[in-house]
Each structure stands twice: as C-alpha cells, then as structure tokens.
Design a protein around this motif. Sequence first.
Motif, mmCIF file in Angstrom:
data_model
loop_
_atom_site.group_PDB
_atom_site.id
_atom_site.type_symbol
_atom_site.label_atom_id
_atom_site.label_comp_id
_atom_site.label_asym_id
_atom_site.label_seq_id
_atom_site.Cartn_x
_atom_site.Cartn_y
_atom_site.Cartn_z
ATOM 1 N N ALA A 143 0.853 -1.183 0.000
ATOM 2 C CA ALA A 143 0.000 0.000 0.000
ATOM 3 C C ALA A 143 0.890 1.235 0.000
ATOM 4 N N PHE A 144 0.522 2.233 -0.789
ATOM 5 C CA PHE A 144 1.375 3.413 -0.921
ATOM 6 C C PHE A 144 1.690 4.009 0.456
ATOM 7 N N GLU A 145 0.710 4.014 1.337
ATOM 8 C CA GLU A 145 0.884 4.627 2.660
ATOM 9 C C GLU A 145 1.858 3.834 3.530
ATOM 10 N N ARG A 146 2.170 2.581 3.169
ATOM 11 C CA ARG A 146 3.070 1.750 3.975
ATOM 12 C C ARG A 146 4.496 1.745 3.441
ATOM 13 N N LEU A 147 4.758 2.536 2.421
ATOM 14 C CA LEU A 147 6.126 2.607 1.918
ATOM 15 C C LEU A 147 7.060 3.180 2.973
ATOM 16 N N PRO A 148 8.279 2.642 3.056
ATOM 17 C CA PRO A 148 9.296 3.319 3.871
ATOM 18 C C PRO A 148 9.761 4.584 3.151
ATOM 19 N N LYS A 149 10.590 5.363 3.821
ATOM 20 C CA LYS A 149 11.122 6.568 3.197
ATOM 21 C C LYS A 149 11.861 6.201 1.911
ATOM 22 N N ILE A 150 11.408 6.757 0.778
ATOM 23 C CA ILE A 150 12.014 6.448 -0.519
ATOM 24 C C ILE A 150 13.098 7.475 -0.824
ATOM 25 N N ASP A 151 14.299 6.964 -1.085
ATOM 26 C CA ASP A 151 15.438 7.828 -1.365
ATOM 27 C C ASP A 151 15.631 8.083 -2.851
ATOM 28 N N LEU A 152 15.353 7.058 -3.656
ATOM 29 C CA LEU A 152 15.742 7.087 -5.063
ATOM 30 C C LEU A 152 14.697 6.382 -5.909
ATOM 31 N N VAL A 153 14.416 6.938 -7.082
ATOM 32 C CA VAL A 153 13.535 6.316 -8.069
ATOM 33 C C VAL A 153 14.330 6.137 -9.355
ATOM 34 N N LEU A 154 14.255 4.944 -9.924
ATOM 35 C CA LEU A 154 14.834 4.675 -11.239
ATOM 36 C C LEU A 154 13.702 4.637 -12.246
ATOM 37 N N LEU A 155 13.742 5.539 -13.217
ATOM 38 C CA LEU A 155 12.687 5.674 -14.220
ATOM 39 C C LEU A 155 13.266 5.311 -15.579
ATOM 40 N N SER A 156 12.820 4.170 -16.143
ATOM 41 C CA SER A 156 13.497 3.612 -17.316
ATOM 42 C C SER A 156 13.094 4.259 -18.639
ATOM 43 N N HIS A 157 11.818 4.672 -18.783
ATOM 44 C CA HIS A 157 11.363 5.291 -20.016
ATOM 45 C C HIS A 157 9.954 5.821 -19.810
ATOM 46 N N ASN A 158 9.372 6.394 -20.875
ATOM 47 C CA ASN A 158 8.161 7.188 -20.661
ATOM 48 C C ASN A 158 6.846 6.503 -21.016
ATOM 49 N N HIS A 159 6.832 5.218 -21.348
ATOM 50 C CA HIS A 159 5.553 4.548 -21.574
ATOM 51 C C HIS A 159 4.726 4.578 -20.286
ATOM 52 N N TYR A 160 3.412 4.572 -20.446
ATOM 53 C CA TYR A 160 2.523 4.818 -19.311
ATOM 54 C C TYR A 160 2.583 3.735 -18.246
ATOM 55 N N ASP A 161 3.002 2.536 -18.600
ATOM 56 C CA ASP A 161 3.125 1.481 -17.591
ATOM 57 C C ASP A 161 4.437 1.582 -16.821
ATOM 58 N N HIS A 162 5.240 2.610 -17.108
ATOM 59 C CA HIS A 162 6.505 2.831 -16.405
ATOM 60 C C HIS A 162 6.627 4.251 -15.851
ATOM 61 N N LEU A 163 6.120 5.229 -16.553
ATOM 62 C CA LEU A 163 6.164 6.614 -16.083
ATOM 63 C C LEU A 163 4.738 7.060 -15.779
ATOM 64 N N ASP A 164 4.409 7.103 -14.511
ATOM 65 C CA ASP A 164 3.070 7.461 -14.041
ATOM 66 C C ASP A 164 3.186 8.759 -13.244
ATOM 67 N N VAL A 165 2.771 9.857 -13.857
ATOM 68 C CA VAL A 165 2.984 11.162 -13.221
ATOM 69 C C VAL A 165 2.169 11.311 -11.941
ATOM 70 N N GLU A 166 1.016 10.662 -11.852
ATOM 71 C CA GLU A 166 0.237 10.749 -10.617
ATOM 72 C C GLU A 166 0.996 10.126 -9.444
ATOM 73 N N THR A 167 1.602 8.972 -9.674
ATOM 74 C CA THR A 167 2.391 8.354 -8.618
ATOM 75 C C THR A 167 3.613 9.192 -8.292
ATOM 76 N N LEU A 168 4.268 9.754 -9.302
ATOM 77 C CA LEU A 168 5.440 10.598 -9.043
ATOM 78 C C LEU A 168 5.062 11.814 -8.209
ATOM 79 N N ALA A 169 3.899 12.395 -8.475
ATOM 80 C CA ALA A 169 3.455 13.532 -7.680
ATOM 81 C C ALA A 169 3.239 13.135 -6.222
ATOM 82 N N ARG A 170 2.671 11.959 -5.989
ATOM 83 C CA ARG A 170 2.468 11.475 -4.622
ATOM 84 C C ARG A 170 3.819 11.235 -3.932
ATOM 85 N N LEU A 171 4.769 10.682 -4.667
ATOM 86 C CA LEU A 171 6.094 10.456 -4.092
ATOM 87 C C LEU A 171 6.791 11.772 -3.770
ATOM 88 N N LYS A 172 6.664 12.750 -4.647
ATOM 89 C CA LYS A 172 7.250 14.065 -4.395
ATOM 90 C C LYS A 172 6.681 14.659 -3.110
#
Length: 359
Positions: A143-172
């Motif tokens: 569950a997103f709320e149960r994630l530990p503190k995230i230090d680093l994200v590896l983003l491989s490319h921009n297809h929608y199943d890999h680059l999800d801006v809504e999730t990135l906004a939540r992580l930010k």
Amino acid sequence: MSQMNRRQIFQLLGLGAAATATVAGTRTAMAGNHYYDGPPSDHFDGTRFFNPGGIEPRPFTDVLRWRFGGGGERAVWPERVASPFPAAVPDARIEDLRLTMVGHATLLVQVAGLNILTDPVWSERVSPVSFLGPRRVVEPGIAFERLPKIDLVLLSHNHYDHLDVETLARLKAKHDPLVVMPLGNDCIVLDAVPGMRLQVGDWGDRIETPDAVIHVEPAHHWSARGLRDRRMALWAAFVVETAAGRIYHIGDTGFHEGINYRAAAAKHGDFRLAILPIGAYEPRWFMAGQHQGPEDAVAGMVLAKAQYAAGHHWSTFQLTDEPIDEPGRLLAETLRQRGIARERFRPMLPGEVWDVPKA
C-alpha cells in the motif's frame, strides 16, 4: 478519423503509450524534438533516439494487423485476482539486499540502507485517461501509505506502464526522492511535477549519489507518450553499485541478440542481482523488438553473469496476448531445461518479499 475516436482505438487496443498528445497532456508537437535538444550520437540522429543495429518500433498498420487481422489468439485475463502473497509492510531500512514486488515493473529495492523504487506505478490504469486502457488486475503488493522513506527512483522510459505522473506527484509530496532517468524524460516529469529532484543521463553516463553509483546503460526499446513524440525521449537500463553488491535493472527491453547483456557484463563484471522483464511478449512477430520473454530473460541472466535474477513486467496489466500465468510457467521450464536452479531466478508476484542471497 477524429481525435476522440483515434484515442479510443488506441486505448481499446491496450496501448497506453499511444494516445494523442493533447489527451496525454504532453506538449504540443513542434518541429524537431520537443523533449531533448542535443548533438547527434551513435543512438540519436538529432531528432529521434534509436537502437543501434536494432529493430524499429512497429507502425500503426501492424498494430491493426495484430489486434484485428488475426495476429494471434488473445488470452482472456480475469478482471481481478488475489496475489498468493499478502500485502507487504516493509522495514524502514535493510542493510543487505531485499526486494518487494509492488506489481508490473514496480519493485521496492532495499539495499545497503538505501530504499529504491523502480518505475513506480500505483494508478489503477496505465493510460493517459482514467476510463480506458490497461487496468490493474491485482492490488499493489505494498500500500502506498506503507512505503518506507524512498530515497531514489529509477525511471526507465516514458511509456505509461513505467512513467506514471500521478504516482510521481504522490512520491514528491510524501518522500521527495531523487529520480534518475534517461535524456528527455525530465521534460515530461517536470511539466507534471514541478520541483521534483532529477538527475538525467545518457547511455554510458555515471551518476553519483551519497549511497550508490548509478550507471545509465542501453536497453533495446522505444518511447512515446503521444502520436507525435515517438523516440524523442531516451530509454535505458541501470546498473546500481552499492556496498551490498551490483544490481542490473532493466525496465523494458527486447533481447537484441544479447548485445546489451554482454556489454553490461564486459563493462561492470558480474552482478549479484539482475531485475529483468519476463512478460508482454506475444505475439512474437510484433513484440520481439521491444519485449523479451522468459527464455530470453534466462539467456540474459547468464550473459550478464548475474548470480540471481528477479522477473517482473507480468501478471498485473494485460498489455499483450499471453495468459496471465504463462511467463512464470515458461520461466520455470526454461530454468529446468538449462539446468539452472529455480531459486536463482524468481518470477515475483505482488506482495512477494525476497531476501536475495549473497553471491
């Protein structure tokens, strides 16, 4: 064909990366590359990136042939399934190496006290719109709320199943991680998530962080968020050097005769762990240039000299024709045929936790 009809056709085809630029929320198309402006190289012609000696992405006519012209039998996936593993509750930090599968290409990699997410997607659909496109069939393994503190994200490319801006906004908002990505993807991310901390690299670049060194390496794939930005942002694999060993992570790739696997081993030596895609491969005549299957993934593990491997990119979103459980079954059979112990290559399911043995 109207823009709305074209969008609907692409989404009903299950191709989240292929939607009109206006629907996708990307920039208006203009002359040249509107994500990246740089000198030509051995994989950039001044406007578009490409795979040297590789296979070009298929044209729209082949998409229609695949989906409507008898390109193969499409398996019917269930609308919803339960993972055999309960949702994980990760520890805050791990000093050695632990993987937790979230789903598809999203994994939590906890290594040497560092928390890394790969291609994070918590959205229900991998699509530019919320009402069409490939839909999640299994709940996220964390569950997103149960994630530990995230230090680093590896983003491989921009297809929608890999680059999800809504999730990135939540992580930010919650974690403010550093996001490492290949050239051109920064435009997409910063348009949607202003202020996100980014490091951008070309193939061959070395990015140093306080706890790891990240190498941006080739993968055989392509990119697009809309109809007019194909191959304008780069795609990549990553090598992560840590105190607990080297990790080779690939978000998406075609096998490409094993060229990139051999190059990674020659450049970096062997790996404690390779994180490799094993799904979204049928029909082969259409997918071979962009997605590898289990047989190729096992060959890649061997060529890269990886002691262990984790299989991802399966069992979460139906992008292609194979049955939901086939990649796992074929992986086990391939390992048996090649005399490789099954515990060395684990096809991971949401919620699954793996403490990777020391090499």
